[in-house]
Scaffold this motif. Structure first.
Motif, PDB file in Angstrom:
ATOM      1  N   SER A 247       4.005   7.456   2.208  1.00  0.00           N
ATOM      2  CA  SER A 247       4.172   6.451   3.252  1.00  0.00           C
ATOM      3  C   SER A 247       3.717   5.099   2.731  1.00  0.00           C
ATOM      4  CB  SER A 247       3.382   6.831   4.512  1.00  0.00           C
ATOM      5  OG  SER A 247       1.999   6.901   4.230  1.00  0.00           O
ATOM      6  N   GLY A 248       4.007   4.070   3.517  1.00  0.00           N
ATOM      7  CA  GLY A 248       3.678   2.720   3.088  1.00  0.00           C
ATOM      8  C   GLY A 248       4.863   2.115   2.365  1.00  0.00           C
ATOM      9  N   ARG A 249       4.608   1.530   1.212  1.00  0.00           N
ATOM     10  CA  ARG A 249       5.676   0.920   0.421  1.00  0.00           C
ATOM     11  C   ARG A 249       6.384   2.022  -0.366  1.00  0.00           C
ATOM     12  NH1 ARG A 249       3.910  -4.084  -3.008  1.00  0.00           N
ATOM     13  NH2 ARG A 249       6.174  -4.287  -3.024  1.00  0.00           N
ATOM     14  N   THR A 250       7.362   2.629   0.262  1.00  0.00           N
ATOM     15  CA  THR A 250       7.964   3.830  -0.309  1.00  0.00           C
ATOM     16  C   THR A 250       9.091   3.563  -1.292  1.00  0.00           C
ATOM     17  OG1 THR A 250       9.471   4.005   1.563  1.00  0.00           O
ATOM     18  CG2 THR A 250       7.378   5.175   1.749  1.00  0.00           C
TER      19      THR A 250
ATOM     20  N   GLN B 230       0.838  -1.198   0.000  1.00  0.00           N
ATOM     21  CA  GLN B 230       0.000   0.000   0.000  1.00  0.00           C
ATOM     22  C   GLN B 230       0.871   1.246   0.000  1.00  0.00           C
ATOM     23  OE1 GLN B 230      -3.117   0.560  -0.239  1.00  0.00           O
ATOM     24  NE2 GLN B 230      -4.272  -1.270   0.381  1.00  0.00           N
ATOM     25  N   VAL B 231       0.420   2.218  -0.735  1.00  0.00           N
ATOM     26  CA  VAL B 231       1.098   3.507  -0.803  1.00  0.00           C
ATOM     27  C   VAL B 231       0.093   4.583  -0.453  1.00  0.00           C
ATOM     28  CG1 VAL B 231       2.156   5.174  -2.349  1.00  0.00           C
ATOM     29  CG2 VAL B 231       2.791   2.756  -2.515  1.00  0.00           C
TER      30      VAL B 231
ATOM     31  N   THR C 125       9.484   1.374  -4.164  1.00  0.00           N
ATOM     32  CA  THR C 125       9.086   0.489  -5.250  1.00  0.00           C
ATOM     33  C   THR C 125       9.313   1.205  -6.573  1.00  0.00           C
ATOM     34  OG1 THR C 125       6.795   1.236  -5.443  1.00  0.00           O
ATOM     35  CG2 THR C 125       7.255  -0.415  -3.753  1.00  0.00           C
TER      36      THR C 125
ATOM     37  N   THR D 204       7.161   4.149  -7.289  1.00  0.00           N
ATOM     38  CA  THR D 204       7.303   5.383  -6.518  1.00  0.00           C
ATOM     39  C   THR D 204       8.645   6.039  -6.803  1.00  0.00           C
ATOM     40  OG1 THR D 204       8.142   4.192  -4.585  1.00  0.00           O
ATOM     41  CG2 THR D 204       5.769   4.594  -4.673  1.00  0.00           C
TER      42      THR D 204
ATOM     43  N   ASN E 299      10.745  11.270   2.778  1.00  0.00           N
ATOM     44  CA  ASN E 299       9.836  10.771   1.736  1.00  0.00           C
ATOM     45  C   ASN E 299       8.796  11.820   1.370  1.00  0.00           C
ATOM     46  OD1 ASN E 299      11.015   8.184   1.447  1.00  0.00           O
ATOM     47  ND2 ASN E 299       9.905   7.448   3.246  1.00  0.00           N
TER      48      ASN E 299
END
Length: 126
Positions: A25-28, A1-2, A30, A33, A79
């Motif tokens: 935030s989350g899967r920063t 999740q992002v 990848t 992103t 981020n």
């Protein structure tokens, strides 16, 4: 999740400045992103690209209407990506949305992988 969350909008007179922030935030870390950027949508108009920046390359791209007035920057430790908006005009009035994607060139054509749900209102009075 992002998750993408913006802040910093508001009401300003023409010629003024605002700075928007967007926190990722989350899967920063990848592929989707690699790039963060901004879009905007004014009432009755289609969404339009504003600016994008490679989080690690630093490559930037701007839409013609904002070139020379807006500056995108990032703080990778937080981020977060910022949009410094100077010399604002009434036609900059819109809801500004943050997005994340794979490349600045693709984002400039409207392609993104993640898009914020909320947006932040920017209103420029004449």
């Amino acid at each position: 999740q992002v998750q993408l969350v913006e802040s910093g909008g508001g009401l300003v007179q023409a010629g003024g400045s605002l700075r928007l922030s967007c926190a990722l935030s989350g899967r920063t870390f990848t592929f989707n992103t690699n790039v963060m950027g901004w879009f905007r949508q004014a009432p009755g108009k289609e969404r339009e690209f504003v600016a994008a920046m490679g989080r690690f390359s630093g490559t930037t791209v701007y839409a013609d209407p904002v070139k020379g007035r807006f500056t995108i920057s990032r703080d990778n430790a937080k981020n977060t990506v910022y949009l410094q908006m100077n010399s604002l005009k009434p036609e900059d009035t819109a809801v500004y949305y943050c997005a994340a994607g794979t490349s600045v060139s693709q984002m400039a054509t409207g392609s993104f992988a993640h898009y914020s749900a909320q947006g932040t209102q920017v209103t420029v009075s004449s």
